[in-house]
Design a protein around this motif. Structure first.
Motif, short mmCIF file in Angstrom:
data_model
loop_
_atom_site.label_atom_id
_atom_site.label_comp_id
_atom_site.label_asym_id
_atom_site.label_seq_id
_atom_site.Cartn_x
_atom_site.Cartn_y
_atom_site.Cartn_z
N GLU A 1 0.75 -1.30 0.07
CA GLU A 1 0.10 -0.05 -0.20
C GLU A 1 0.85 1.18 -0.06
N ARG A 2 1.99 1.22 0.81
CA ARG A 2 2.89 2.34 0.81
C ARG A 2 3.36 2.62 -0.55
N VAL A 3 3.77 1.58 -1.26
CA VAL A 3 4.39 1.80 -2.64
C VAL A 3 3.35 2.35 -3.61
N ILE A 4 1.99 1.73 -3.56
CA ILE A 4 0.94 2.36 -4.28
C ILE A 4 0.80 3.77 -4.27
N ARG A 5 0.70 4.26 -3.10
CA ARG A 5 0.47 5.70 -2.59
C ARG A 5 1.38 6.58 -3.26
N ALA A 6 2.59 6.00 -2.97
CA ALA A 6 3.74 7.06 -3.21
C ALA A 6 4.27 6.87 -4.30
N VAL A 7 4.25 5.98 -5.31
CA VAL A 7 4.74 5.94 -6.93
C VAL A 7 3.85 6.41 -7.77
N SER A 8 4.27 7.08 -8.66
CA SER A 8 3.46 7.68 -9.71
C SER A 8 3.33 6.88 -11.02
N ARG A 9 4.17 5.93 -11.23
CA ARG A 9 4.19 5.01 -12.07
C ARG A 9 2.99 3.75 -12.11
N PRO A 10 2.78 3.13 -13.26
CA PRO A 10 2.03 2.01 -13.34
C PRO A 10 2.61 0.88 -12.23
N VAL A 11 1.85 0.13 -11.31
CA VAL A 11 2.29 -0.70 -10.49
C VAL A 11 1.36 -2.20 -10.72
N TRP A 12 2.21 -3.17 -11.02
CA TRP A 12 1.35 -4.30 -11.30
C TRP A 12 1.68 -4.94 -9.69
N VAL A 13 0.41 -5.53 -9.18
CA VAL A 13 0.58 -6.27 -7.96
C VAL A 13 0.39 -7.52 -8.34
N VAL A 14 1.16 -8.49 -8.34
CA VAL A 14 0.94 -10.13 -8.84
C VAL A 14 0.75 -10.96 -7.73
N THR A 15 0.27 -11.97 -8.01
CA THR A 15 -0.09 -12.91 -7.26
C THR A 15 -0.14 -14.49 -7.94
N GLY A 16 -0.06 -15.25 -7.27
CA GLY A 16 -0.35 -16.86 -7.72
C GLY A 16 1.09 -17.24 -8.70
N LYS A 17 0.72 -18.19 -9.67
CA LYS A 17 1.72 -18.43 -10.65
C LYS A 17 1.71 -17.51 -11.88
N PHE A 18 2.56 -17.34 -12.76
CA PHE A 18 2.55 -16.58 -13.91
C PHE A 18 1.73 -17.22 -14.82
N LYS A 19 0.79 -16.38 -15.56
CA LYS A 19 0.09 -16.85 -16.61
C LYS A 19 0.01 -15.69 -17.56
N ALA A 20 0.63 -15.71 -18.83
CA ALA A 20 0.55 -14.89 -19.99
C ALA A 20 -0.75 -14.45 -20.33
N PRO A 21 -1.40 -12.86 -19.82
CA PRO A 21 -2.54 -12.67 -19.99
C PRO A 21 -3.10 -12.88 -21.50
N GLU A 22 -4.32 -13.47 -21.49
CA GLU A 22 -5.14 -13.67 -22.72
C GLU A 22 -6.47 -12.95 -22.82
N ARG A 23 -6.79 -12.38 -21.68
CA ARG A 23 -7.99 -11.61 -21.46
C ARG A 23 -7.78 -10.80 -20.19
N ILE A 24 -8.38 -9.34 -20.35
CA ILE A 24 -8.03 -8.52 -19.20
C ILE A 24 -9.32 -7.77 -18.92
N LEU A 25 -9.54 -7.39 -17.77
CA LEU A 25 -10.71 -6.57 -17.05
C LEU A 25 -10.38 -5.23 -17.13
N LEU A 26 -10.99 -4.26 -17.31
CA LEU A 26 -10.64 -2.83 -17.19
C LEU A 26 -12.07 -2.39 -16.36
#
Length: 286
Positions: A146-171
């Protein structure tokens, strides 16, 4: 100039996932990947409380002893961090052979301060949902996220689980200036080019909401995206997460600070709730 994708690796169970998403992103963005290890948890002798009746000589001897112990701890932490970086670099070079450039950096100090120092050269930041001290606590987010998200002005990926190359995204979209900016960023960035996008607005079906949603759909279609636009009533958090699960979304994208109902998720405990509940990576755009 923002040229780097920066992955924060700390030796936690999600470090490999962080590396994978960062490497995938760097390839899509055609920029360099930097693996960053920050040593920000070394305790100094001055943190010790010497209250009570301790003689001056005894206190001085204890301080000397503690200083020696802390020096050894710091050296071990540095060595451990370098081993983490080396393992991460080897993994990426084995798994992402097309990635031209991988650099490693080790810094000392506060994580957020370090990220702010390199912000000008950062295009995308990737962090794990759980840090090294968050293991064994279920779905809880790392104490630094949360500190990082609030402080940094660049896009931030918060990732979890195992990697899966995205095939569809939700905006996640709400018609606010922040969500419009997020839509623009998705439309103009190569990160998700060629990947179908589901744009979801949570709210009542009325003329204004439909017009806002249609704007987002058309803006994405202008740059070649295949778009599914959805307007549903309900609780924002619950509706977004259920849709992501039902439609098998691989990532969720959202403006980090808005001025509508979605903004609630990024103030106080609501931030933790959304980040804790999501089972897929969350890309936060500022």
């Amino acid at each position: 100039m923002s040229t780097h994708t920066i992955a924060c690796v700390d030796g936690s169970s999600l470090s490999q996932t962080v590396c994978d998403y960062a490497a995938w992103s760097a390839l899509r963005l055609d920029n360099a990947l930097v693996l960053l290890n920050v040593l920000d948890d070394v305790r100094t002798p001055t943190d010790i409380d010497f209250s009570g009746n301790i003689g001056v000589d005894t206190r001085q001897n204890l301080l000397v002893e503690l200083a020696e112990i802390e020096e050894k701890r710091a050296k071990l932490a540095r060595r451990q961090g370098l081993m983490v970086l080396d393992a991460a670099e080897r993994h990426i070079k084995e798994s992402f052979t097309d990635l031209a450039e991988v650099a490693t950096r080790q810094r000392h100090g506060d994580l957020v301060d370090t990220l702010l120092e390199v912000e000008n050269e950062t295009r995308l930041l990737v962090v794990g949902k759980q840090g090294r001290h968050g293991e064994g606590v279920g779905q809880h987010i790392g104490h630094q996220v949360e500190r990082v998200i609030r402080a940094v002005s660049r896009p931030v990926w918060v990732v979890t689980g195992k990697f899966k190359a995205p095939e569809r995204i939700l905006l996640a979209y709400d018609g606010s200036a922040t969500s419009r900016k997020a839509t623009e960023m998705v439309a103009d960035s190569p990160l998700f080019k060629g990947i179908p996008v589901h744009v979801m607005m949570v709210g009542v079906e009325n003329h204004d909401n439909l017009a806002d949603l249609n704007w987002a759909k058309e803006r994405l279609q202008q740059t070649g995206f295949t778009v599914t636009a959805v307007l549903e009533p309900g609780d924002v958090e619950k509706t977004l997460l259920e849709y992501a699960e039902d439609e098998k979304m691989d990532a969720m994208v959202m403006g980090a600070y808005g001025h509508s109902r979605i903004r609630e998720f990024f103030v106080g405990s609501h931030t933790n709730r959304l980040l804790t509940s999501t089972k897929i990576p969350l890309l936060l755009l500022r």
